[in-house]
Design an enzyme around this catalytic site. Sequence first.
Site, short mmCIF file in Angstrom:
data_model
loop_
_atom_site.label_atom_id
_atom_site.label_comp_id
_atom_site.label_asym_id
_atom_site.label_seq_id
_atom_site.Cartn_x
_atom_site.Cartn_y
_atom_site.Cartn_z
CB CYS A 33 -1.02 0.02 1.14
SG CYS A 33 -2.14 -1.35 1.12
CG HIS A 69 -3.56 3.37 0.52
ND1 HIS A 69 -3.46 2.89 -0.64
CD2 HIS A 69 -3.58 2.42 1.46
CE1 HIS A 69 -3.80 1.55 -0.48
NE2 HIS A 69 -3.90 1.40 0.73
CG ASN A 77 -6.52 -1.15 -0.68
OD1 ASN A 77 -5.54 -0.63 -1.46
ND2 ASN A 77 -6.37 -1.06 0.42
#
Length: 336
Positions: A116, A263, A293
Amino acid sequence: MYNSRITGLGKYVPENVVTNNDLKEWMDTSDEWIQERTGIKERRWIDPKTSDDNTSLMGAKAAKIAIERAGLTKDDIDFIVFATLSPDMYFPGGGVRVQEILEMDTIGALDVRNQCSGFIYGLSVADQFIKTGMYKNVLVIGSENHSGGLERSTRGRGVTVIFGDGAGAAVLSREEDNSKGILSTHLHSEGKHAKELALEGPSTGRWVDAIMEENDPDDVSYYPYMNGQFVFKHAVVRFSEAIIEGLTQNKLQKEDIDMLIPHQANLRISQFIQKKFGLSNDQVYNNIMRYGNTTAASIPIALTEAWEEGKIKEGDNVVLAAFGSGFTWGSAIIKW
């Protein structure tokens, strides 16, 4: 010493839209359940029946747009940094595949495996190459094909409903004005929590032959695992720390933030950070509701969209921040 400035941005997402209601075909879930916990309404998943997309190809498609927008050609790129947790092959990595797909010269290609926070790490690596004068134009890509490795069942829903596929790219170019471009990057890790968000196998510690020999239908080691509450609690703390660290180094206050692009892990995390820093909706860009995501791709996709929509202007203070598997986290402070 030079600064590096983002001169081109691009994104690519698969055409196939998977809504929360679509997921009910595979698991016991609902649109309300998913939105309440994550903020996600839909995501893009590669459809292997209709598309030849993969991690590298999506990255190349996003990169091509970024290079064109930078006013450059593929021959102007000196180096590639490719961030992903989902490479097409165990090895080699996606960077060299992009070099091949775009028919570039024999430039170097480096893969970053920080999940991530991968794009932030990749941005920092590229920034150092440019700062030292080694390279003039560096291509940074974040690309993910999550759908190929998700467990599409009720057992796996806690992870599967969250993730989507896509790619984003940025061209970093040499900037002689040190008041512009990337002002600083800040990187951290805490490996003692690595197994709280991980995919453990297959790996050299437990290779394919052992998995096949055991043939255990309850073995979930080759699917992603996430301790959701534990990750959430750490994320909100580390996001804040990384942002404050960047602001402090550059003698900026939270009021100086023109655009924060976190993020896209969970809309609840972004909203928590927004409230803590007292930022308006116009100062924070979220698109997790549309894409889920996308891990290393989430920041470059969101950054590209924010720029395309005119929400980032010359002279703006742009803050990027990420937290994820590893645990790793980081931030970047940019004067646009």
